[in-house]
Write an enzyme that holds these catalytic residues in place. Structure first.
Site, PDB file in Angstrom:
ATOM      1  N   PHE A 194       0.812  -1.208   0.000  1.00 44.60           N
ATOM      2  CA  PHE A 194       0.000   0.000   0.000  1.00 44.60           C
ATOM      3  C   PHE A 194       0.853   1.270   0.000  1.00 44.60           C
ATOM      4  O   PHE A 194       0.351   2.358   0.258  1.00 44.60           O
ATOM      5  CB  PHE A 194      -0.923  -0.011   1.222  1.00 44.60           C
TER       6      PHE A 194
ATOM      7  N   GLY B 229       6.526  -3.812  10.108  1.00 45.62           N
ATOM      8  CA  GLY B 229       5.391  -3.972   9.210  1.00 45.62           C
ATOM      9  C   GLY B 229       5.840  -4.113   7.766  1.00 45.62           C
ATOM     10  O   GLY B 229       5.755  -3.177   6.978  1.00 45.62           O
TER      11      GLY B 229
ATOM     12  N   SER C  28       6.217  -7.160  17.182  1.00 42.94           N
ATOM     13  CA  SER C  28       7.132  -6.052  17.437  1.00 42.94           C
ATOM     14  C   SER C  28       7.696  -6.079  18.859  1.00 42.94           C
ATOM     15  O   SER C  28       8.908  -5.951  19.063  1.00 42.94           O
ATOM     16  CB  SER C  28       6.394  -4.727  17.179  1.00 42.94           C
TER      17      SER C  28
ATOM     18  N   HIS D 155      -2.454  -0.778  12.797  1.00 41.61           N
ATOM     19  CA  HIS D 155      -2.947   0.590  12.893  1.00 41.61           C
ATOM     20  C   HIS D 155      -3.939   0.798  14.036  1.00 41.61           C
ATOM     21  O   HIS D 155      -4.598   1.839  14.095  1.00 41.61           O
ATOM     22  CB  HIS D 155      -3.583   1.023  11.566  1.00 41.61           C
TER      23      HIS D 155
END
Length: 206
Positions: A15, A41, A119, A139
């Protein structure tokens, strides 16, 4: 600096806008004098190809942190679900095979180190100073806060923090990346360098 990629970037799922990718390429090349780069990510590796190609040019390393199970929006029934990345055997999202194929096609396997873990797990014993951290993970507010708190502290003075999907207007997109962007500025540890479309680039000043 002219951007030179080893494969047709539009063949990689993702994206990231090309202008944002080009900015990351140049940023990673600049940051390579300060330390290795790290992204949170990776998904199928579009941003990884941009950053990793710059690292290869500068004989640097990119650590690519992703559990490869997809973010909230990638799950079945959600807006950005891709059935091609759904593993029928495990009944889970799995973008890692696609990611590895793209790294091989881009000839980046000697300069990109995949860290296949959440993470917070990857950061638990991390001690390597970093020249660039690019945050483009989950997100949700909790995920974005976790990524920021885990990795921003490892950026060396003069190094860069890049955050993707910055939308000041809530009608344009989710607010979690924008919230950690504001948090970084409020900390007085970072100053804004520029914004390229939805990519915010900050420099660590202390």
């Amino acid at each position: 600096m002219e951007v030179s990629l080893p494969l047709e970037i539009d063949t990689v799922k993702g994206f990231l806008d090309s202008r944002e990718g080009n900015a990351l390429y140049r940023l990673a090349a600049d940051a390579s004098n300060l330390g290795p780069c790290l992204e949170v990510g990776s998904y199928c590796g579009k941003s990884t190809v941009y950053i990793g190609s710059a690292c290869k040019l500068m004989n640097n390393t990119l650590f690519a942190v992703d559990h490869h199970r997809g973010s909230e929006e990638h799950q079945p029934g959600e807006e950005y679900h891709d059935s091609d990345l759904f593993d029928i055997r495990s009944q889970l999202m799995d973008s890692f095979h696609n990611f590895r194929s793209n790294m091989r096609a881009a000839q980046l396997e000697e300069h990109v180190v995949p860290v296949v873990a959440p993470s917070a797990v990857a950061a638990r014993h991390w001690n390597t100073p970093l020249g660039l951290v690019f945050i483009d993970g989950g997100h949700s507010l909790q995920a974005a806060l976790t990524d920021y708190r885990c990795w921003a502290r490892h950026i060396v003075p003069g190094g860069y923090l890049a955050i993707h999907d910055i939308f000041p207007n809530p009608q344009d997109g989710g607010q979690a990346p924008y919230e950690i962007y504001k948090l970084a500025l409020a900390s007085a540890q970072f100053e804004l360098v520029e914004i390229v479309k939805t990519l915010a680039i900050l420099r660590r000043v202390q």
